[in-house]
Scaffold this motif. Structure first.
Motif, PDB file in Angstrom:
ATOM      1  N   UNK A  51      15.331  43.538  17.541  1.00 59.68           N
ATOM      2  CA  UNK A  51      15.085  44.937  17.489  1.00 59.68           C
ATOM      3  C   UNK A  51      16.235  45.549  18.264  1.00 59.68           C
ATOM      4  N   UNK A  52      17.146  44.915  18.928  1.00 64.34           N
ATOM      5  CA  UNK A  52      18.450  45.342  19.768  1.00 64.34           C
ATOM      6  C   UNK A  52      19.690  44.895  18.931  1.00 64.34           C
ATOM      7  N   UNK A  53      19.489  44.378  17.893  1.00 71.53           N
ATOM      8  CA  UNK A  53      20.735  43.896  17.198  1.00 71.53           C
ATOM      9  C   UNK A  53      21.583  44.742  16.835  1.00 71.53           C
ATOM     10  N   UNK A  54      21.260  46.028  16.349  1.00 67.45           N
ATOM     11  CA  UNK A  54      22.046  47.142  16.183  1.00 67.45           C
ATOM     12  C   UNK A  54      22.933  47.562  17.304  1.00 67.45           C
ATOM     13  N   UNK A  55      22.301  47.678  18.257  1.00 66.83           N
ATOM     14  CA  UNK A  55      22.826  48.089  19.650  1.00 66.83           C
ATOM     15  C   UNK A  55      23.786  47.005  20.247  1.00 66.83           C
ATOM     16  N   UNK A  56      23.455  45.702  20.026  1.00 69.53           N
ATOM     17  CA  UNK A  56      24.404  44.695  20.389  1.00 69.53           C
ATOM     18  C   UNK A  56      25.686  44.687  19.559  1.00 69.53           C
ATOM     19  N   UNK A  57      25.443  45.017  18.296  1.00 70.25           N
ATOM     20  CA  UNK A  57      26.727  44.904  17.299  1.00 70.25           C
ATOM     21  C   UNK A  57      27.609  46.144  17.723  1.00 70.25           C
ATOM     22  N   UNK A  58      27.037  47.412  18.230  1.00 73.25           N
ATOM     23  CA  UNK A  58      27.617  48.698  18.703  1.00 73.25           C
ATOM     24  C   UNK A  58      28.647  48.110  19.814  1.00 73.25           C
ATOM     25  N   UNK A  59      27.975  47.469  20.678  1.00 73.92           N
ATOM     26  CA  UNK A  59      28.806  46.686  21.872  1.00 73.92           C
ATOM     27  C   UNK A  59      29.523  45.794  21.567  1.00 73.92           C
ATOM     28  N   UNK A  60      29.600  45.238  20.684  1.00 74.85           N
ATOM     29  CA  UNK A  60      30.395  43.749  20.219  1.00 74.85           C
ATOM     30  C   UNK A  60      31.417  44.508  19.592  1.00 74.85           C
ATOM     31  N   UNK A  61      31.269  45.612  18.833  1.00 73.73           N
ATOM     32  CA  UNK A  61      32.499  46.500  18.109  1.00 73.73           C
ATOM     33  C   UNK A  61      33.359  47.173  19.180  1.00 73.73           C
ATOM     34  N   UNK A  62      32.843  47.556  20.146  1.00 74.55           N
ATOM     35  CA  UNK A  62      33.691  48.195  21.184  1.00 74.55           C
ATOM     36  C   UNK A  62      34.458  47.341  21.843  1.00 74.55           C
ATOM     37  N   UNK A  63      33.746  46.196  22.418  1.00 75.23           N
ATOM     38  CA  UNK A  63      34.498  44.985  22.828  1.00 75.23           C
ATOM     39  C   UNK A  63      35.678  44.484  22.012  1.00 75.23           C
ATOM     40  N   UNK A  64      35.494  44.464  20.848  1.00 73.64           N
ATOM     41  CA  UNK A  64      36.680  43.945  19.624  1.00 73.64           C
ATOM     42  C   UNK A  64      37.807  44.873  19.717  1.00 73.64           C
TER      43      UNK A  64
ATOM     44  N   UNK B 121      38.399  46.894  22.405  1.00 72.49           N
ATOM     45  CA  UNK B 121      39.117  46.687  23.530  1.00 72.49           C
ATOM     46  C   UNK B 121      39.967  45.442  23.512  1.00 72.49           C
ATOM     47  N   UNK B 122      39.541  44.429  23.107  1.00 75.00           N
ATOM     48  CA  UNK B 122      40.110  43.393  23.032  1.00 75.00           C
ATOM     49  C   UNK B 122      41.558  43.330  22.041  1.00 75.00           C
ATOM     50  N   UNK B 123      41.536  44.282  21.015  1.00 73.94           N
ATOM     51  CA  UNK B 123      42.714  44.559  20.189  1.00 73.94           C
ATOM     52  C   UNK B 123      43.713  45.225  21.112  1.00 73.94           C
ATOM     53  N   UNK B 124      43.130  46.279  21.817  1.00 70.14           N
ATOM     54  CA  UNK B 124      44.141  47.065  22.986  1.00 70.14           C
ATOM     55  C   UNK B 124      44.641  46.039  23.697  1.00 70.14           C
ATOM     56  N   UNK B 125      44.190  45.068  24.484  1.00 65.64           N
ATOM     57  CA  UNK B 125      44.665  44.159  25.271  1.00 65.64           C
ATOM     58  C   UNK B 125      45.931  43.476  24.560  1.00 65.64           C
ATOM     59  N   UNK B 126      45.749  43.067  23.311  1.00 61.37           N
ATOM     60  CA  UNK B 126      46.539  42.206  22.524  1.00 61.37           C
ATOM     61  C   UNK B 126      47.736  42.940  22.358  1.00 61.37           C
ATOM     62  N   UNK B 127      47.535  44.369  22.015  1.00 59.99           N
ATOM     63  CA  UNK B 127      48.642  45.523  21.561  1.00 59.99           C
ATOM     64  C   UNK B 127      49.448  45.613  23.092  1.00 59.99           C
ATOM     65  N   UNK B 128      48.661  45.642  23.891  1.00 57.37           N
ATOM     66  CA  UNK B 128      49.548  45.697  25.384  1.00 57.37           C
ATOM     67  C   UNK B 128      50.725  44.480  25.495  1.00 57.37           C
TER      68      UNK B 128
END
Length: 778
Positions: free
Chosen positions: A35-48, A50-57
């Motif tokens: 039931x929470x899969x879509x919510x978790x997927x949205x969080x994971x996407x934002x975390x990804x 964030x990780x891309x930004x840290x790699x960019x830095x």
């Protein structure tokens, strides 16, 4: 299943908050997760993201680091040994001293504008500084007052008045003097015993001479050292009461004996510090009970501070401790035991053979040969009670003007005075202390005939006591006579010992002795160093643009994105590393900030330099015709060497030409920036372009470098204020908000399923009850 329950008695009470399928048999965890899969997927996407930004830095900072290294090597005024902004870097000449010439008198460096030939240097005179120094010991010999036999007779180990502390070259020793049997029958006997114990403590030379020598000088003890490099100081032993009074566990078998070495401690209550003296209790100095020792200590505290001071003695684990009333702060410390020093008539203002720079003047003033508190008319600024009627005051007049100084002798050390003098720009002088000769020197910071110093005591006589008072001190100019191979001579006079004339930089160390032969210097053309520097610049430039080009042209593998936590959980560390290597590819592909820097660097190479008749092309440096090299430079070595040999000054100007428009002003005005570019040589152009990318200080428009603005630099405030990190912080806030909502939604779902389980449980109980009733009715 996740079950949280507790049982009470036979019936039991079940906590249904997160019961997962006990009655229904449902996999509640799986249902909630789905039931929470879509919510978790949205969080994971934002975390990804964030990780891309840290790699960019990290990717941006890697480029910044490469630009900074290139800048440091060729353009930084502090760290670069091949600074292309300096004409000396392009010097095509070397100067060599002829065999036998006095290289310790003068050195010569050939730079741009020098001419080849053999030069004879004579009449070499070093510039001097205005300087005042007596150069002699400024303190009195360390000696005591006259020691009486009556006082010596009172020295006993039982009175703890027989311990003499002395420090030599950092080693402190407590000398115990023996007089319990009347060994110290005279001052001579004291000298003999003390000398023997000092020799044992610090050693003696092969002739038996101690490092510290003690003599009887008319009933006084006089202390001197074997070497003028030795430093000694007569100290004072501590009264050990602060430690022993509170560590003793008195008993009949191990009593605490109060004596002159353990009967005091310093007690500070609030901001008031006093010495507490513990007296025998009812005339008894031996304590077998902690209770009695506690009473004696409390009596001492009350005697010092008065009753009810807020600190009381108590007992814990058989020891006496101190306790404070609410809101009262206190501390304890050691006091000194001056008993021995008083018998030996130690003069506390004269306890060292060297000046204690950190001691306040009032404590050491009497130790100087000349009284620092006495005015020129014989009066003193020191009152009979030890206070001062005026401050120590003096003036220093230099080529910069007159500086007046005023210091309170009761709070100021010589170190404080030296620091103030040395920092004063008007005094323009350096005050120093030579520990070997125990003397002071003051020297003007400027040399030459205009260098001057006048130092006058205006209150007290401190500068006179330090041996540095006086007027009329002046410096002198440096000079050297240079004779060329054709016999033509010229005399160069300068205020400094380092100066440049006609492309030759002279560094004079000292005067050429009278009658000494002239110094012979041969200046020859040598383009190899300049060639190697330019070649190194080209090689490093090619390496730099190769890296930058690879960053902006690297393809991105779009099949690889940052891994989620659940994805990492099912992978090995090696698999994660390989995945992330691919995911990090192409992070800077097509980056406009880096592309702009590359374009500007290429433009800087080929834009003509105003007033310079050469270009890189004309000295043999061109762009590779291979398009795959993406703008790398190639060198025609023969052509470059020819240009350096035939036109060295123009080659130098091509790189080192400067504009009268500053970088800072140009950063705030595009028209000024264009003018600066046209007038600047390649070095300033490259320096400006790189600084525009990696500068951490604000320009005229309050902007930092473009790459710094984007990703910041570790150790700088931009590390936490750049645009990418701001995005990361925004992601963090969003993730925290979504996680909070996810947790709330998760709790709601579990509560619903728990309620269902509870209802099913009741239904099951009712069904079982009905069944039992029907069974009973049969």
């Amino acid at each position: 299943m996740n079950i949280n329950s507790n049982t009470n008695g036979v019936q039991g009470n079940t906590n249904y908050k997160r019961v997962t399928g006990m009655v229904s048999g449902f996999d509640t965890d799986a249902l909630v997760k789905a039931a929470l899969a879509k919510d978790q997927a949205r969080i994971d996407k934002i975390k990804q993201s964030r990780e891309l930004n840290m790699w960019m830095i990290d990717a941006y900072r890697d480029v910044t680091s490469s630009l900074q290294s290139f800048y440091n090597q060729f353009f930084d005024s502090v760290s670069s040994t091949t600074n292309l902004k300096l004409t000396s870097t392009f010097s095509s000449y070397t100067a060599a001293m002829a065999a036998g010439s006095s290289s310790d008198v003068i050195s010569v460096v050939a730079g741009g504008g020098a001419k080849a030939g053999v030069y004879s240097l004579s009449d070499i005179v070093a510039a001097t500084y205005a300087r005042i120094s007596m150069g002699a010991n400024v303190t009195n010999t360390v000696e005591t007052g006259v020691i009486s036999q009556a006082a010596l007779d009172t020295m006993k180990s039982s009175s703890y008045n027989n311990i003499f502390r002395i420090t030599l070259n950092g080693k402190t020793v407590d000398i115990t003097l023996d007089n319990d049997s009347g060994q110290l029958s005279s001052v001579d006997a004291l000298v003999s015993q003390l000398q023997s114990k000092l020799n044992n403590a610090f050693g003696a030379d092969s002739s038996g001479n101690g490092k510290i020598k003690v003599e009887n000088d008319g009933g006084k003890l006089k202390f001197t050292t074997l070497r003028n490099t030795d430093t000694f100081n007569i100290g004072t032993v501590n009264n050990e009461g602060a430690g022993k009074l509170f560590s003793a566990v008195p008993s009949a078998t191990s009593p605490f004996v109060l004596n002159g070495g353990n009967n005091q401690f310093e007690l500070t209550i609030g901001n008031t510090a006093k010495t507490v003296t513990v007296q025998p209790l009812a005339g008894n100095s031996t304590f077998e009970k902690a209770e009695d020792l506690k009473t004696a200590i409390q009596n001492g505290i009350d005697a010092a501070f008065g009753a009810g001071a807020g600190v009381t003695a108590d007992i814990k684990d058989g020891k006496v401790i101190l306790k404070a009333d609410a809101g009262v702060k206190f501390s304890t410390g050691y006091t000194v035991n001056k008993a021995t020093n008083e018998i030996l008539q130690i003069d506390y203002s004269n306890t060292s053979n060297k000046v204690d720079l950190k001691a306040v003047l009032s404590d050491i003033g009497a130790g100087f040969t000349i009284d620092p508190f006495k005015n020129s008319d014989g009066t003193s600024i020191k009152n009979p009670d030890g206070t001062f009627s005026k401050n120590i005051e003096f003036t220093i007049t230099s080529s910069k003007g007159t500086a007046a100084f005023s210091f309170d002798p009761a709070t100021t050390s010589i170190s404080d005075i030296m620091r103030r003098v040395n920092m004063d720009t008007t005094a323009n002088a350096t005050m120093s202390y030579d520990v070997t000769s125990n003397s002071f020197t003051i020297q003007a910071k400027d040399s030459g005939a205009t260098s001057k110093l006048d130092i006058v005591d205006t209150s007290g006589g401190l500068m006179s006591s330090l041996g540095i008072a006086g007027t009329g001190a002046v410096g002198s100019d440096a000079s050297v006579t240079v004779t060329g191979a054709d016999g033509t001579s010229m005399t160069i006079v300068r205020p400094n010992n380092s100066f440049t004339y006609a492309g030759l930089t002279f560094n004079i160390s000292k005067d050429l002795p009278a009658g000494a032969d002239p110094v012979k210097v041969t200046v020859t053309s040598d383009t190899s160093k300049t060639f190697d520097t330019i070649k190194s610049f080209v090689d490093q430039y090619n390496a730099l643009i190769d890296k930058l080009n690879s960053k902006i042209s690297e393809k991105k593998d779009r099949g690889y994105t940052p891994l989620t936590e659940s994805q990492k959980a099912s992978m090995t560390a090696d698999q994660i590393q390989k995945w992330e290597t691919k995911a990090k590819s192409g992070l800077l592909r097509g980056n406009t900030d880096i592309q702009n820097t590359l374009d500007r660097l290429r433009s800087a190479l080929y834009g003509s330099v105003e007033g310079v008749g050469l270009s890189l092309y004309s000295i043999g440096i061109t762009t590779s015709t291979d398009f795959r090299q993406k703008g790398k430079l190639v060198i025609d070595e023969s052509k470059l060497k020819e240009a350096l040999a035939n036109n060295p000054d123009e080659v130098t100007n091509l790189f080192t030409a400067t504009s009268d428009k500053s970088y800072y002003k140009a950063s705030g005005d595009s028209e000024i920036k264009k003018e600066r570019f046209k007038e600047s040589g390649l070095a300033d152009r490259f320096s400006d372009i790189i600084q525009d990318a990696i500068r951490t200080t604000p320009d005229a428009k309050s902007n930092v470098g473009t790459l710094i603005m984007k990703a910041g630099q570790v150790g700088d405030v931009s590390e936490y204020t750049n645009s990418l990190i701001k995005e990361v912080l925004g992601f963090d806030r969003t993730i925290a908000d979504l996680n909070s909502k996810l947790t709330s939604k998760e709790n709601t779902l579990y509560a619903k399923y728990a309620n269902m389980e509870k209802m099913l449980s009741r239904m099951s109980s009712q069904s079982n009850w009905l069944s039992s009733q029907f069974s009973s009715g049969q």
